[in-house]
Motif scaffolding. Structure first.
Motif, PDB file in Angstrom:
ATOM      1  N   ALA A  81      47.654   2.262  -8.408  1.00 25.92           N
ATOM      2  CA  ALA A  81      48.917   1.663  -9.393  1.00 25.92           C
ATOM      3  C   ALA A  81      49.513   0.722  -8.301  1.00 25.92           C
ATOM      4  N   THR A 103      47.717  -0.135 -12.752  1.00 31.70           N
ATOM      5  CA  THR A 103      48.012   0.089 -13.405  1.00 31.70           C
ATOM      6  C   THR A 103      49.451  -0.692 -12.611  1.00 31.70           C
ATOM      7  N   THR A 105      54.085  -1.447 -13.065  1.00 29.99           N
ATOM      8  CA  THR A 105      55.402  -0.449 -13.739  1.00 29.99           C
ATOM      9  C   THR A 105      56.267  -1.374 -14.547  1.00 29.99           C
ATOM     10  N   SER A 305      54.902   4.733 -11.081  1.00 31.19           N
ATOM     11  CA  SER A 305      53.745   4.518 -10.356  1.00 31.19           C
ATOM     12  C   SER A 305      52.972   6.161 -10.631  1.00 31.19           C
ATOM     13  N   ASP A 308      51.456   7.629 -13.707  1.00 33.21           N
ATOM     14  CA  ASP A 308      49.574   6.896 -13.837  1.00 33.21           C
ATOM     15  C   ASP A 308      49.425   7.937 -12.644  1.00 33.21           C
ATOM     16  N   PRO A 318      46.358   6.629 -18.081  1.00 33.71           N
ATOM     17  CA  PRO A 318      47.216   6.015 -17.822  1.00 33.71           C
ATOM     18  C   PRO A 318      48.452   5.463 -19.278  1.00 33.71           C
ATOM     19  N   HIS A 320      50.165   2.889 -18.080  1.00 29.33           N
ATOM     20  CA  HIS A 320      50.742   1.400 -17.864  1.00 29.33           C
ATOM     21  C   HIS A 320      49.276   0.819 -17.450  1.00 29.33           C
TER      22      HIS A 320
END
Length: 333
Positions: A81, A103, A105, A305, A308, A318, A320
């Motif tokens: 993340a 992922t 943010t 973060s 996810d 997740p 994102h």
């Protein structure tokens, strides 16, 4: 008292300095989900991270590099993340080949960076830091500045941050230009700016603010030569977007009146940047990569973060995911 779960199910490596440093206790949130937060160095030096990665089930990564070698060291990693938006430091192809979702943010720090960009514009146009330094040495002479409302402002990269800058500038009343190859002209118009080609923006604007992804060179000697004399350049995106020696030369010959940035090429290692030369101190403003460092942005980035990571660790998708490498890049931060 809130009771933590008795059994820790996984280890989440965190290499962002500001994670859980806002109003939200994200370490406790992870513990409530049955996971332990393990801190690592923000520079991502592999020699220091190797042992930590070996035991990690997930990695909340800062701005340092995430290479295939890092991923190979994390044999248990189920997700990386990125704490922020920019993913140019992440080897997305290597992660894809290893089956590790990445992922980020999006939008978590857009307001914070947009605020900072406008602040740097005002500081450069009115020579505020230089005025403060001179007064502290007994010099009360005045350097005449320019009003933001009388300028033409060019926004390079019109994603969340660029659009946030446009909204904030609406109250000042400048003419707004925007260049973004991934957005239709109608959307740019709807968000308050005139869509223009990148070269036209550099030829026309009095103030140029960069909000494009890193990994490319947007400002070099040729592009600087085509700018209007006295232009102010603001960079709250990535240091590698500009040729720093060319910018220093342009400041000395008057092509640029000022350069205001939230980072330099090489970031905290950029101690030998030509933009830090003493003779440019009255025309260069540099802040230590603090554009995203507000309590609200820190909470947003940390919460997204961690959310996810927890989703992946419990077997869910997740919210994102970063698109495949062939997709269009997002703006930075």
């Amino acid at each position: 008292m809130v009771r933590r779960k008795a059994t820790l199910m996984g280890v989440i490596l965190v290499t962002s300095r500001s994670f859980s440093d806002g109003d939200l206790d994200l370490v406790e949130r992870a513990a409530q989900a049955g996971h332990r937060i393990l801190r690592g160095p923000a520079h991502h030096d592999l020699d220091e991270l190797r042992v930590l990665l070996h035991g990690a089930d997930a990695w909340i990564a800062g701005t340092g590099p995430v290479t295939d070698a890092h991923l190979a060291a994390g044999a248990k990693l189920k997700v990386v993340a990125r704490y922020g938006v920019g993913t140019e430091a992440v080897d997305l192809e290597a992660a894809r080949e290893r089956g590790i979702p990445v992922t980020n943010t999006p939008g978590a720090n857009a307001d914070a960076v947009a605020d900072h960009a406008v602040g740097l514009m005002l500081a450069a146009l009115r020579t505020i830091p230089d005025g403060d330094r001179r007064v502290r040495h007994g010099d009360w002479s005045v350097r005449r500045g320019r009003e933001l409302g009388a300028a033409t402002v060019g926004i390079v990269g019109f994603g969340r941050i660029g659009q946030g800058v446009a909204r904030r500038l609406g109250g000042f009343g400048p003419r707004l230009l925007a260049s973004d190859p991934f957005l239709p002209a109608e959307l740019v118009h709807d968000r308050g700016a005139e869509p223009v080609a990148l070269d036209d923006l550099f030829h026309t604007a009095d103030v140029i603010t960069l909000h494009a992804p890193g990994g490319q060179r947007l400002v070099d000697a040729d592009r600087l030569a085509g700018m209007r004399p006295g232009t102010v350049l603001v960079n709250t995106a990535r240091g590698d977007l500009v040729d720093e020696q060319a910018v220093a030369d342009a400041l000395r010959d008057g092509t640029l009146a000022g350069y205001a940035a939230d980072t330099l090429d090489g970031d905290t290692a950029a101690h030998d940047s030509p933009l830090l030369d003493p003779d440019l101190a009255d025309r260069v403003i540099v802040t230590p990569h603090l554009g995203a460092q507000t309590t609200q942005a820190v909470d947003n980035m940390g919460s997204l973060s961690l959310g996810d990571v927890l989703a992946v660790l419990r077997g869910a998708a997740p919210a994102h995911p970063v698109p495949a490498p062939a997709s269009a890049p997002e703006e930075t931060r």
